[in-house]
Design a protein around this motif. Structure first.
Motif, short mmCIF file in Angstrom:
data_model
loop_
_atom_site.label_atom_id
_atom_site.label_comp_id
_atom_site.label_asym_id
_atom_site.label_seq_id
_atom_site.Cartn_x
_atom_site.Cartn_y
_atom_site.Cartn_z
N MET A 1 0.84 -1.21 0.00
CA MET A 1 0.00 0.00 0.00
C MET A 1 0.87 1.26 0.00
O MET A 1 2.01 1.24 0.47
CB MET A 1 -0.92 0.01 1.22
CG MET A 1 -1.80 -1.23 1.34
SD MET A 1 -2.99 -1.41 -0.02
CE MET A 1 -4.23 -0.20 0.45
N ILE A 2 0.32 2.34 -0.52
CA ILE A 2 1.02 3.61 -0.59
C ILE A 2 0.36 4.59 0.36
O ILE A 2 -0.84 4.88 0.25
CB ILE A 2 0.99 4.17 -2.03
CG1 ILE A 2 1.67 3.21 -3.00
CG2 ILE A 2 1.64 5.55 -2.09
CD1 ILE A 2 1.54 3.62 -4.46
N LYS A 3 1.11 5.10 1.32
CA LYS A 3 0.56 6.07 2.26
C LYS A 3 0.33 7.40 1.54
O LYS A 3 1.18 7.86 0.77
CB LYS A 3 1.49 6.26 3.45
CG LYS A 3 1.59 5.01 4.33
CD LYS A 3 2.40 5.29 5.58
CE LYS A 3 2.53 4.04 6.45
NZ LYS A 3 1.19 3.53 6.87
N ALA A 4 -0.81 8.02 1.78
CA ALA A 4 -1.16 9.27 1.11
C ALA A 4 -1.90 10.18 2.07
O ALA A 4 -2.36 9.76 3.13
CB ALA A 4 -2.04 8.96 -0.11
N ILE A 5 -2.00 11.43 1.67
CA ILE A 5 -2.76 12.42 2.43
C ILE A 5 -3.53 13.27 1.44
O ILE A 5 -3.08 13.50 0.31
CB ILE A 5 -1.85 13.30 3.31
CG1 ILE A 5 -2.70 14.22 4.19
CG2 ILE A 5 -0.85 14.09 2.47
CD1 ILE A 5 -1.91 14.98 5.25
N ARG A 24 -3.85 1.88 -3.15
CA ARG A 24 -3.52 0.47 -3.36
C ARG A 24 -2.11 0.29 -3.90
O ARG A 24 -1.54 1.18 -4.56
CB ARG A 24 -4.52 -0.17 -4.32
CG ARG A 24 -4.44 0.36 -5.76
CD ARG A 24 -5.35 -0.44 -6.68
NE ARG A 24 -5.30 0.03 -8.06
CZ ARG A 24 -6.20 0.82 -8.63
NH1 ARG A 24 -7.22 1.26 -7.91
NH2 ARG A 24 -6.06 1.19 -9.90
N THR A 25 -1.53 -0.84 -3.61
CA THR A 25 -0.28 -1.23 -4.25
C THR A 25 -0.56 -1.40 -5.74
O THR A 25 -1.55 -2.04 -6.13
CB THR A 25 0.24 -2.56 -3.69
OG1 THR A 25 0.46 -2.40 -2.28
CG2 THR A 25 1.53 -2.99 -4.37
N PRO A 26 0.25 -0.81 -6.62
CA PRO A 26 -0.04 -0.86 -8.05
C PRO A 26 -0.21 -2.29 -8.57
O PRO A 26 0.58 -3.18 -8.27
CB PRO A 26 1.17 -0.18 -8.68
CG PRO A 26 1.64 0.78 -7.63
CD PRO A 26 1.42 0.05 -6.33
N ARG A 27 -1.29 -2.48 -9.33
CA ARG A 27 -1.52 -3.74 -10.02
C ARG A 27 -0.66 -3.78 -11.27
O ARG A 27 0.02 -2.80 -11.60
CB ARG A 27 -3.00 -3.86 -10.39
CG ARG A 27 -3.92 -3.84 -9.18
CD ARG A 27 -5.38 -3.59 -9.57
NE ARG A 27 -6.22 -3.43 -8.38
CZ ARG A 27 -7.34 -2.73 -8.34
NH1 ARG A 27 -7.78 -2.10 -9.44
NH2 ARG A 27 -8.05 -2.64 -7.23
N ALA A 28 -0.71 -4.87 -12.01
CA ALA A 28 0.17 -5.05 -13.16
C ALA A 28 -0.04 -3.96 -14.22
O ALA A 28 0.90 -3.56 -14.91
CB ALA A 28 -0.04 -6.43 -13.77
#
Length: 350
Positions: A1-5, A24-28
C-alpha cells in the motif's frame, strides 16, 4: 500500500479537511502518480455536499489531475517513471460494452468508475480523487501531457476542456459555422477558444454587457446580451450550433429561435429537468435538435490535450493553496473565479 494524504469531506455538511489514507499497491496495469496540480470543478462541490444525492463518504474530490509517474506495474508499456501525465473524470469502466469498445468510456453501459466516490471494480474500495498527494490508476485511463503545455493550466482541460471540445468535434463544427456559446465560466471560456480554433464565427450569449470586452479577449467575434429583446430578435435564425454551458435552469426557447434550420442546441451544463418546458414548435418548424454531451472518452481526451498544445490553448486559472479550499468552494458557488481554481499540491506538504 502507498501512504497518502488529501483533503476530504466526512459528511455532506462538513468542510474539507486533511485525511491520511492508503492508495492500493499498483496492479500489473497500474500507473502510480505524484499529484502536482488538481483543478477545482463545480461538480466537486455538488458531490461533497451531496447535492446530487448519490455521494459516498469520506469523499475526496478532484478529477482534473496532472502529475508525475513514480512507478508502473509490470504490464505497463505506455508510461515510465518521470513522465508527466493526467487523470480526468474516469478511472475505469467495464471495457467490453459497445460504448467502451468505441472509446466512449464515459457512456459505459455498466456505468464508468468515477475518479472519486465510486467503488473500485476489483476490490470494492471507494475511489479517492486528486485533492491528494498521489493516485494510482490503470494505464488505460492515464493521459500524456504534451511537453508544450503548462502543467497547472492543463489540469482543467481534463474536465472543462473535454466537456466543451467533445460536442463541438462530434457535431462537426467547422470553418465558417456560426457557433453561439451560452455562459462564460470555466466551460464557456474554453468553448469559445475551441470553436474559434476550429474556424467558427463565435458569439457569446451573456446576461451581462460587462462581459463583452472579456469575451472578445477570449476570442469571441460577437457578444449578444440575452436579456436584450432587441438583440435576441436580431439573432433569429442565425446560428448553426449553440454550446449551452449554463448549469442552472433557464429558458431554452429564446435561444432555440436563434438557430437556423437543422441547428443544434448542445447542453453540457444543465443536468436536471428543463424549466420552463421547451415549446415543440421551436424544434419542429426548423428541424432543430436539442442534444446533450458528457465529458469524453480516453482517446478523445488525449486528442483535446494534443489539440490544445497544437493551438496554444490553455485554461485561465487562479492558483490555490489547498488550505484555502473551503473558501475557494464558496467563491466558485458565487462565480468569483476566472475561470478555474487549480490547487498547487506542493501546498499540501505544508
Amino acid at each position: 500500500m502507498i501512504k497518502a494524504i488529501g483533503y476530504a469531506a466526512q459528511t455532506s455538511t462538513a468542510p474539507l479537511a486533511p485525511m491520511n489514507f492508503e492508495r492500493r499497491t499498483p496492479r500489473a496495469d497500474d500507473v502510480a502518480i505524484e499529484v502536482l496540480f488538481c483543478g477545482v470543478c463545480h461538480s466537486d462541490i455538488h458531490q461533497a455536499r451531496n447535492e446530487w444525492g448519490f455521494a459516498s463518504y469520506p469523499l475526496m474530490p478532484g478529477h482534473e489531475i496532472v502529475g508525475k509517474v513514480t512507478s508502473v506495474g509490470a504490464d505497463v508499456n505506455r508510461y515510465k517513471v518521470g513522465d508527466m501525465v493526467g487523470v480526468g473524470c474516469l478511472v475505469d469502466s467495464c471495457r467490453h460494452c459497445e460504448a467502451c469498445e468505441s472509446n466512449l468510456e464515459q457512456y459505459c453501459v455498466e456505468g464508468p468508475t468515477q475518479t472519486y466516490a465510486s467503488k473500485d471494480r476489483i476490490d470494492g474500495t471507494l475511489t479517492m480523487g486528486g485533492y491528494s498527494s498521489s493516485i494510482v490508476v490503470s494505464e488505460r485511463f492515464v493521459l500524456s501531457i504534451p511537453a508544450t503545455l503548462d502543467l497547472a493550466s492543463a489540469a482543467p482541460i481534463l474536465c472543462a476542456g473535454i466537456t466543451t471540445y467533445s460536442p463541438l468535434k462530434h457535431f462537426g463544427v467547422k470553418k465558417g459555422d456560426k457557433v453561439g456559446v451560452l455562459g462564460m465560466g470555466g466551460l464557456g471560456h474554453m468553448g469559445i477558444k475551441f470553436a474559434k480554433a476550429m474556424g467558427a464565427e463565435v458569439t457569446l450569449f451573456t446576461r451581462s454587457e460587462a462581459k463583452a470586452e472579456e469575451a472578445r479577449r477570449q476570442g469571441a467575434d460577437h457578444v449578444i446580451v440575452s436579456t436584450d429583446a432587441k438583440q435576441m430578435k436580431a439573432a433569429a435564425g442565425r446560428f448553426n450550433f449553440l454550446l449551452d454551458t449554463i448549469p442552472v435552469q433557464h429558458d431554452l426557447n429564446p435561444y432555440l429561435q436563434t438557430l437556423t434550420f437543422d441547428g443544434v442546441h448542445i447542453l453540457v451544463g444543465l443536468i436536471e429537468h428543463m424549466e420552463p418546458p421547451v415549446h415543440a414548435f421551436n424544434l419542429v418548424a426548423k428541424r432543430r435538435v436539442i442534444a446533450g454531451s458528457m465529458i469524453g472518452g480516453l482517446v478523445e481526451t488525449q486528442e483535446v490535450l494534443d489539440f490544445c498544445a497544437e493551438h496554444s490553448i490553455t485554461c485561465d486559472i487562479e492558483m490555490l493553496d489547498i488550505r484555502n479550499i473551503n473558501e475557494a468552494f464558496e467563491r466558485v458557488v458565487k462565480g468569483d473565479v476566472k475561470y478555474r481554481f487549480v490547487i498547487d499540491m506542493a501546498t499540501l506538504k505544508a
